[in-house]
Design a protein around this motif. Structure first.
Motif, PDB file in Angstrom:
ATOM      1  N   CYS A  49       0.863  -1.184   0.000  1.00 39.99           N
ATOM      2  CA  CYS A  49       0.000   0.000   0.000  1.00 39.99           C
ATOM      3  C   CYS A  49       0.899   1.234   0.000  1.00 39.99           C
ATOM      4  N   GLY A  50       0.557   2.237  -0.804  1.00 42.97           N
ATOM      5  CA  GLY A  50       1.336   3.470  -0.825  1.00 42.97           C
ATOM      6  C   GLY A  50       1.938   3.746  -2.182  1.00 42.97           C
ATOM      7  N   GLU A  51       2.640   4.878  -2.276  1.00 38.32           N
ATOM      8  CA  GLU A  51       3.284   5.311  -3.512  1.00 38.32           C
ATOM      9  C   GLU A  51       4.756   4.903  -3.488  1.00 38.32           C
ATOM     10  N   PRO A  52       5.151   3.874  -4.264  1.00 38.70           N
ATOM     11  CA  PRO A  52       6.542   3.399  -4.203  1.00 38.70           C
ATOM     12  C   PRO A  52       7.553   4.405  -4.737  1.00 38.70           C
ATOM     13  N   ALA A  53       7.176   5.233  -5.694  1.00 35.24           N
ATOM     14  CA  ALA A  53       8.077   6.254  -6.257  1.00 35.24           C
ATOM     15  C   ALA A  53       7.400   6.845  -7.480  1.00 35.24           C
TER      16      ALA A  53
ATOM     17  N   ALA B   5       9.082   8.202  -2.659  1.00 32.98           N
ATOM     18  CA  ALA B   5       8.159   7.197  -2.151  1.00 32.98           C
ATOM     19  C   ALA B   5       7.578   7.644  -0.807  1.00 32.98           C
ATOM     20  N   HIS B   6       6.310   7.359  -0.584  1.00 38.57           N
ATOM     21  CA  HIS B   6       5.709   7.748   0.688  1.00 38.57           C
ATOM     22  C   HIS B   6       4.563   6.805   1.052  1.00 38.57           C
ATOM     23  N   ASP B   7       4.288   6.770   2.369  1.00 37.52           N
ATOM     24  CA  ASP B   7       3.171   5.997   2.928  1.00 37.52           C
ATOM     25  C   ASP B   7       3.224   4.515   2.556  1.00 37.52           C
ATOM     26  N   LEU B   8       4.407   3.930   2.635  1.00 35.30           N
ATOM     27  CA  LEU B   8       4.542   2.511   2.284  1.00 35.30           C
ATOM     28  C   LEU B   8       4.188   1.616   3.477  1.00 35.30           C
ATOM     29  N   ASN B   9       3.305   0.680   3.231  1.00 36.31           N
ATOM     30  CA  ASN B   9       2.924  -0.325   4.212  1.00 36.31           C
ATOM     31  C   ASN B   9       2.745  -1.650   3.487  1.00 36.31           C
ATOM     32  N   TRP B  10       3.232  -2.721   4.086  1.00 39.37           N
ATOM     33  CA  TRP B  10       3.163  -4.032   3.451  1.00 39.37           C
ATOM     34  C   TRP B  10       2.136  -4.913   4.148  1.00 39.37           C
ATOM     35  N   LEU B  11       1.339  -5.626   3.360  1.00 47.37           N
ATOM     36  CA  LEU B  11       0.332  -6.544   3.882  1.00 47.37           C
ATOM     37  C   LEU B  11       0.750  -7.975   3.555  1.00 47.37           C
TER      38      LEU B  11
END
Length: 384
Positions: A274-278, A283-289
């Motif tokens: 989830c989030g903008e990888p680049a 890159a911002h707001d990275l979260n992994w599910l």
């Protein structure tokens, strides 16, 4: 004789409404003070009852009273409510909304539907800290936990309709008027200010009372990445989401995942980002599910990674994600805001810091790997 029967009936009804005034005996409480606004009828009787256990001053029935929240549950004419008012519990710095429904079952049915709609809308934790207190003929909704604790010493009971809401051992649990809800004298609170939960595990390393010998007080689960994404949507921004392996493997200088290398080696069966990888910007707001087939393997690998990070200065890197786990799912995030929401949904953080313990009121459970615990307490970001 007819007049005498009428007078006797009136006295009996008054006795039922004003409980404390009719107890009798040397220790009977004095009659409560009259309602401060001159309100009459069931609402005034509700105020008199409440004032035996907490302050309830300046009762007002005005719909525009500023003490009423804009998102208040219901109004006169809804949920069978015929009267409604608000009073102040000044010592507890809170307000109490009093409602008189003509049909208590309809009120509880409507409240259950309200909770179910909130959960369906992504707020899976809604109702876990219910402040809807049901009495005989009226409902009190205090804004202060302190007020709620005072009121459950009476015959008022907390109405909870969230299926995951706990009623720990030692508390009264009664059936509500609608299936799937219950009434109890347990006041839930994530900041530890509610009713003490004697089932809440303390520090397993220290052998304190309350630590279950096996099992858990409850963790969330999901059957797929899509289901997990929907489950955490109220806590994690997944507006931009990808399961593409190359995208999911992206790391940022600001966002370091827990799982590195081949996810299968971590017991992971499915993974999304989830989030903008680049792209045009950083890159911002990275979260992994993660969906997890082998939770013990994941926790073992995560422990090793966490201890390697702690080796230099005893602290985790600020950019390091924390691993929050459920039964068969996990979320990797370095966002305190996201983690707060996930804790509300019963996710717990895998903490392998030597000597860690949590204050009373926080969850602390055994992990599947020795030397680690599962908790919702972060010393640097305590709730409350």
């Amino acid at each position: 004789m007819r007049i005498q029967r009428i007078l006797a009936t009136t006295a009996a009804l008054t006795c039922l409404l004003a409980v404390a005034a009719c107890k009798g005996g040397a220790d009977a409480a004095p009659p409560p003070a009259p309602a401060s606004t001159g309100a009459e009828g069931p609402l005034a009787e509700a105020q008199r009852y409440v004032r035996q256990y907490s302050s309830c001053e300046d009762l007002s029935t005005k719909p525009g009273d500023p003490r009423l929240a804009s998102d208040d549950l219901t109004k006169v004419g809804q949920w069978s409510v015929t009267e409604r008012g608000v009073c102040s519990d000044k010592p507890a710095h809170g307000e109490i909304v009093l409602s008189v429904p003509s049909d208590m079952k309809e009120f509880q049915t409507r409240y259950k539907q309200y909770v179910m709609d909130k959960i369906a809308g992504g707020d899976g934790a809604y109702g876990l800290e219910s402040r809807v207190l049901v009495g005989k003929g009226f409902v009190a909704v205090p804004t202060s936990t302190k007020t709620a604790l005072a009121l459950v010493r009476s015959d008022l009971r907390v109405l909870t309709c969230n299926p995951t809401a706990p009623v720990p051992q030692g508390y009264k649990r009664e059936k509500a008027l609608v299936e799937g809800c219950n009434l109890s004298d347990f006041v839930g609170s994530t900041d530890g200010s509610g009713s003490p939960n004697l089932e809440t595990p303390q520090d397993p390393a220290a052998g304190k009372p309350g630590q279950p010998t096996r099992g858990s007080l409850g963790l969330p689960r999901a059957g797929s990445i899509a289901e997990l994404k929907k489950l955490v949507s109220s806590s994690v921004d997944c507006t931009h989401f990808s399961t593409d392996p190359a995208t999911v493997a992206i790391e940022s200088i600001d966002y370091a995942p827990v799982v590195t290398g081949d996810p299968l080696g971590w017991g992971v069966t499915g993974r999304g980002l989830c989030g903008e990888p680049a792209g045009a910007q950083r890159a911002h707001d990275l979260n992994w599910l993660d969906t997890v087939g082998d939770m013990k393997k994941m926790q073992t690998k995560a422990k090793a990674a966490q201890q390697a990070d702690l080796k230099d200065d005893g602290k985790l890197r600020r950019t390091a994600s924390l691993l929050l786990v459920g039964e068969n799912i996990a979320v990797e995030t370095n966002s305190p805001t996201a983690r707060f929401g996930l804790y509300q949904q019963q996710f717990l953080y895998l903490n392998c810091v030597p000597g860690f313990s949590a204050p009373s009121g926080y969850r602390l459970e055994k992990a599947q790997v020795e030397g680690c615990v599962l908790t919702n307490y972060e010393p640097e970001h305590p709730v409350g």
